[in-house]
Enzyme design. Structure first.
Site, PDB file in Angstrom:
ATOM      1  N   LEU A 153      -5.124 -26.409  -0.748  1.00 49.50           N
ATOM      2  CA  LEU A 153      -5.325 -27.821  -0.458  1.00 49.50           C
ATOM      3  C   LEU A 153      -6.649 -28.313  -1.019  1.00 49.50           C
ATOM      4  O   LEU A 153      -6.857 -29.515  -1.160  1.00 49.50           O
ATOM      5  CB  LEU A 153      -5.280 -28.064   1.058  1.00 49.50           C
ATOM      6  CG  LEU A 153      -3.975 -27.685   1.762  1.00 49.50           C
ATOM      7  CD1 LEU A 153      -4.074 -28.006   3.245  1.00 49.50           C
ATOM      8  CD2 LEU A 153      -2.787 -28.389   1.137  1.00 49.50           C
ATOM      9  N   GLY A 154      -7.562 -27.372  -1.293  1.00 51.77           N
ATOM     10  CA  GLY A 154      -8.863 -27.749  -1.840  1.00 51.77           C
ATOM     11  C   GLY A 154      -9.869 -28.143  -0.779  1.00 51.77           C
ATOM     12  O   GLY A 154     -10.657 -29.075  -0.976  1.00 51.77           O
ATOM     13  N   ILE A 155      -9.845 -27.443   0.360  1.00 51.57           N
ATOM     14  CA  ILE A 155     -10.788 -27.752   1.441  1.00 51.57           C
ATOM     15  C   ILE A 155     -11.546 -26.503   1.853  1.00 51.57           C
ATOM     16  O   ILE A 155     -11.047 -25.384   1.743  1.00 51.57           O
ATOM     17  CB  ILE A 155     -10.069 -28.340   2.680  1.00 51.57           C
ATOM     18  CG1 ILE A 155      -8.989 -27.363   3.193  1.00 51.57           C
ATOM     19  CG2 ILE A 155      -9.477 -29.690   2.372  1.00 51.57           C
ATOM     20  CD1 ILE A 155      -8.299 -27.830   4.459  1.00 51.57           C
ATOM     21  N   LEU A 205      -4.132  -0.035  15.210  1.00 48.75           N
ATOM     22  CA  LEU A 205      -5.520   0.084  15.625  1.00 48.75           C
ATOM     23  C   LEU A 205      -5.649   1.436  16.306  1.00 48.75           C
ATOM     24  O   LEU A 205      -5.067   1.667  17.363  1.00 48.75           O
ATOM     25  CB  LEU A 205      -5.891  -1.048  16.580  1.00 48.75           C
ATOM     26  CG  LEU A 205      -7.363  -1.164  16.957  1.00 48.75           C
ATOM     27  CD1 LEU A 205      -8.193  -1.502  15.725  1.00 48.75           C
ATOM     28  CD2 LEU A 205      -7.554  -2.249  18.014  1.00 48.75           C
ATOM     29  N   HIS A 250       0.811  -1.215   0.000  1.00 52.44           N
ATOM     30  CA  HIS A 250       0.000   0.000   0.000  1.00 52.44           C
ATOM     31  C   HIS A 250       0.847   1.268   0.000  1.00 52.44           C
ATOM     32  O   HIS A 250       0.344   2.350  -0.289  1.00 52.44           O
ATOM     33  CB  HIS A 250      -0.984   0.002   1.188  1.00 52.44           C
ATOM     34  CG  HIS A 250      -0.368   0.283   2.528  1.00 52.44           C
ATOM     35  ND1 HIS A 250      -0.077  -0.700   3.456  1.00 52.44           N
ATOM     36  CD2 HIS A 250      -0.006   1.449   3.114  1.00 52.44           C
ATOM     37  CE1 HIS A 250       0.432  -0.143   4.542  1.00 52.44           C
ATOM     38  NE2 HIS A 250       0.489   1.161   4.357  1.00 52.44           N
ATOM     39  N   GLY A 297       3.438   6.606   8.123  1.00 51.71           N
ATOM     40  CA  GLY A 297       4.802   6.790   7.641  1.00 51.71           C
ATOM     41  C   GLY A 297       5.710   5.657   8.067  1.00 51.71           C
ATOM     42  O   GLY A 297       6.758   5.415   7.471  1.00 51.71           O
ATOM     43  N   ASN A 298       5.304   4.935   9.133  1.00 51.93           N
ATOM     44  CA  ASN A 298       6.054   3.758   9.564  1.00 51.93           C
ATOM     45  C   ASN A 298       5.781   2.549   8.676  1.00 51.93           C
ATOM     46  O   ASN A 298       6.511   1.560   8.731  1.00 51.93           O
ATOM     47  CB  ASN A 298       5.699   3.384  11.007  1.00 51.93           C
ATOM     48  CG  ASN A 298       6.519   4.125  12.043  1.00 51.93           C
ATOM     49  OD1 ASN A 298       5.998   4.968  12.748  1.00 51.93           O
ATOM     50  ND2 ASN A 298       7.804   3.820  12.118  1.00 51.93           N
ATOM     51  N   SER A 299       4.722   2.607   7.888  1.00 47.78           N
ATOM     52  CA  SER A 299       4.355   1.463   7.049  1.00 47.78           C
ATOM     53  C   SER A 299       5.523   1.041   6.168  1.00 47.78           C
ATOM     54  O   SER A 299       6.127   1.866   5.492  1.00 47.78           O
ATOM     55  CB  SER A 299       3.158   1.819   6.170  1.00 47.78           C
ATOM     56  OG  SER A 299       1.995   1.980   6.928  1.00 47.78           O
ATOM     57  N   ASP A 351       0.179  -7.632   1.431  1.00 43.53           N
ATOM     58  CA  ASP A 351       0.613  -6.242   1.555  1.00 43.53           C
ATOM     59  C   ASP A 351       2.142  -6.120   1.591  1.00 43.53           C
ATOM     60  O   ASP A 351       2.708  -5.408   2.416  1.00 43.53           O
ATOM     61  CB  ASP A 351       0.001  -5.568   2.789  1.00 43.53           C
ATOM     62  CG  ASP A 351       0.078  -4.035   2.706  1.00 43.53           C
ATOM     63  OD1 ASP A 351       0.333  -3.525   1.597  1.00 43.53           O
ATOM     64  OD2 ASP A 351      -0.108  -3.359   3.729  1.00 43.53           O
ATOM     65  N   THR A 366       2.980  -2.562   9.466  1.00 40.04           N
ATOM     66  CA  THR A 366       1.986  -2.361   8.406  1.00 40.04           C
ATOM     67  C   THR A 366       0.725  -1.637   8.829  1.00 40.04           C
ATOM     68  O   THR A 366       0.083  -1.001   8.010  1.00 40.04           O
ATOM     69  CB  THR A 366       1.605  -3.717   7.771  1.00 40.04           C
ATOM     70  OG1 THR A 366       0.825  -3.495   6.617  1.00 40.04           O
ATOM     71  CG2 THR A 366       0.816  -4.576   8.759  1.00 40.04           C
ATOM     72  N   ALA A 367       0.314  -1.700  10.104  1.00 40.06           N
ATOM     73  CA  ALA A 367      -0.970  -1.097  10.466  1.00 40.06           C
ATOM     74  C   ALA A 367      -1.033  -0.841  11.961  1.00 40.06           C
ATOM     75  O   ALA A 367      -0.265  -1.409  12.749  1.00 40.06           O
ATOM     76  CB  ALA A 367      -2.125  -2.010  10.054  1.00 40.06           C
TER      77      ALA A 367
END
Length: 455
Positions: free
Chosen positions: A271-273, A235, A112, A214-216, A142, A232-233
């Site tokens: 895995l298809g589950i 809260l 991002h 800016g830390n991202s 990301d 990355t993010a």
């Protein structure tokens, strides 16, 4: 009170001992040893960079210019008769990055941070600046990988995020608010954070080391100076830092980087589950022990690697390659870091007995509509069977597509199309064939149900 002072003194001595083992001690004027992160930071900080991105956005004409009386009053030309396009505006944003390979100039950052950029500039701590080439990106995790041509670069060695424990000290390095390189400290507050709705693949490290805009893309490092995460993010319900930040584990980021550098993209298998989290009701219904964690298999696709390995609906997966699996989001991340063809060992419970099986990660069962072959209105979209149950997951979507313009989003789960129930890719394809002029979609988005009309 006297005992309390002794207790605090003991705690202080333990903390000092921990810091001095991780970073060379300094001395004051009386030759007393003082804990400091400075020696470690002197080797790590030069490898943490500032990233500035530039993009050109088409400027729009003032709507008043469409009024003939307004144009006449100001003697302005009619924009409909002008051949020239409106001027383009130059935009700039800022973030951080980490040099992980000094010899090749490889820089790791968040997707991002560089999304939609026409030009990416990487600025070093020593004042140098370079134009970077985007080698590739992994929007679902990301992560983006850049490359610069420069000599005398420093790098941050990659650690093992799988060895992190809650309570470990960590250091966040980045350029918040464009202030320049900033260092903050904290601890690992939690591990394996999922279900936040931030990325497609989530298995975050939570930390109280201060992370701000800016830390991202910046570094989360151990006291030994090893990269353990990519910040990355945060809260921030009140709009500011409240001590809850999230970083992508470096083991996941490295898995994406390796594929990007080899293939130019990330090729994730499945895995298809179908899976879902264990609830108290399901725990009782399947006669599981009180407190038993894991992920319930709700279905197994035909011709999938899981089917061939004997996995059945009702199995409860409790570990992947010996690492505990506590949630469906964590299982997706554990498989998401694997390449197609890799072999994983699943530990699961069936009829009260613990079993193990080796399964190869298979090709993803998905439909693409990059050229509109699925439906002309869904050009630029990518779909796959919902790994968390019934429906079809929107796994990729061009931001300039008709579907995106009409409100479809990556991560949406399609439950119905053209008034037909959608359980998998086959039923989705059949439902789309019922209408050529428009598509009615019944969508689940973060637990909320809505209808979208794609025209």
């Amino acid at each position: 009170m006297h005992q309390f002072r002794h207790f605090m003194l003991a705690v202080s001595m333990l903390l000092v001992a921990g810091f001095t083992q991780a970073a060379l001690p300094l001395h004051d004027g009386s030759d007393r040893e003082l804990p400091s992160l400075s020696p470690m930071l002197k080797s790590v900080s030069p490898a943490v960079v500032n990233i500035a991105t530039f993009s050109s956005q088409q400027a729009t004409n003032n709507p008043l210019m469409n009024d003939p009386f307004f144009r006449h009053f100001f003697n302005a030309p009619d924009p409909r008769q002008q051949r020239q396009q409106p001027p383009r505006k130059r935009q700039q944003s800022a973030g951080s990055g980490v040099i992980v390979n000094a010899d090749d100039g490889i820089v790791m950052t968040n997707y991002h941070v560089i999304k939609g950029a026409d030009e990416v500039q990487v600025s070093m701590e020593d004042g140098r600046s370079f134009t970077a080439k985007v080698r590739g990106s992994d929007p679902e995790l990301d992560i983006a990988i850049l490359q610069i041509e420069a000599d005398n670069l420093a790098e941050v060695p990659l650690g093992d995020s799988g060895k992190l424990e809650v309570g470990d000290f960590v250091v966040a390095i980045g350029s918040p608010f464009g202030l320049g390189q900033t260092v903050t400290t904290g601890i690992v507050s939690a591990l394996d954070r999922t279900g936040l709705g931030i990325e497609g693949y989530e298995n975050f490290i939570q930390t109280d080391a201060s992370i701000n805009p800016g830390n991202s893309g910046g570094a989360l490092v151990s006291l030994g100076g090893e990269l353990v995460g990519i910040n990355t993010a945060i809260l921030a319900p009140a709009g500011g830092n409240i001590g809850i930040g999230f970083a992508i584990p470096v083991n996941m980021a490295k898995a994406s980087m390796d594929q990007i550098l080899e293939y130019g993209e990330v090729k994730r298998g499945q895995l298809g589950i179908g899976i879902q989290d264990i609830t108290p009701e399901l725990r009782e219904a399947f006669n599981l022990e009180n407190g038993q964690r894991g992920v319930l298999v709700t279905g197994v696709s035909d011709d999938s690697t899981a089917k061939k390995a004997g996995v059945e609906a009702g199995d409860v997966i409790i570990a992947v390659d010996g690492e505990a699996t506590n949630s469906s989001g964590q299982l997706r991340s554990q498989i998401g870091i694997k390449s197609i063809g890799d072999e994983v060992r699943l530990t699961y419970i069936r009829d009260g007995k613990v079993k193990k099986v080796d399964i190869k990660v298979g090709e993803p069962q998905q439909l693409t509509s990059t050229t509109g072959e699925l439906h002309k209105l869904l050009e630029g979209a990518r779909f796959e069977n919902n790994p968390d149950g019934e429906g079809v997951l929107v796994s990729g979507l061009s931001p300039n597509s008709v579907a995106a313009y009409n409100g479809l989003r990556p991560g949406d789960v399609i439950l119905g199309a053209n008034r037909q129930r959608v359980t998998n890719l086959d039923s989705f394809k059949k439902a789309l064939s019922l209408s050529k002029q428009s598509v009615l979609l019944h969508v689940n988005r973060n637990g909320n149900s809505l209808y979208l009309v794609i025209r």
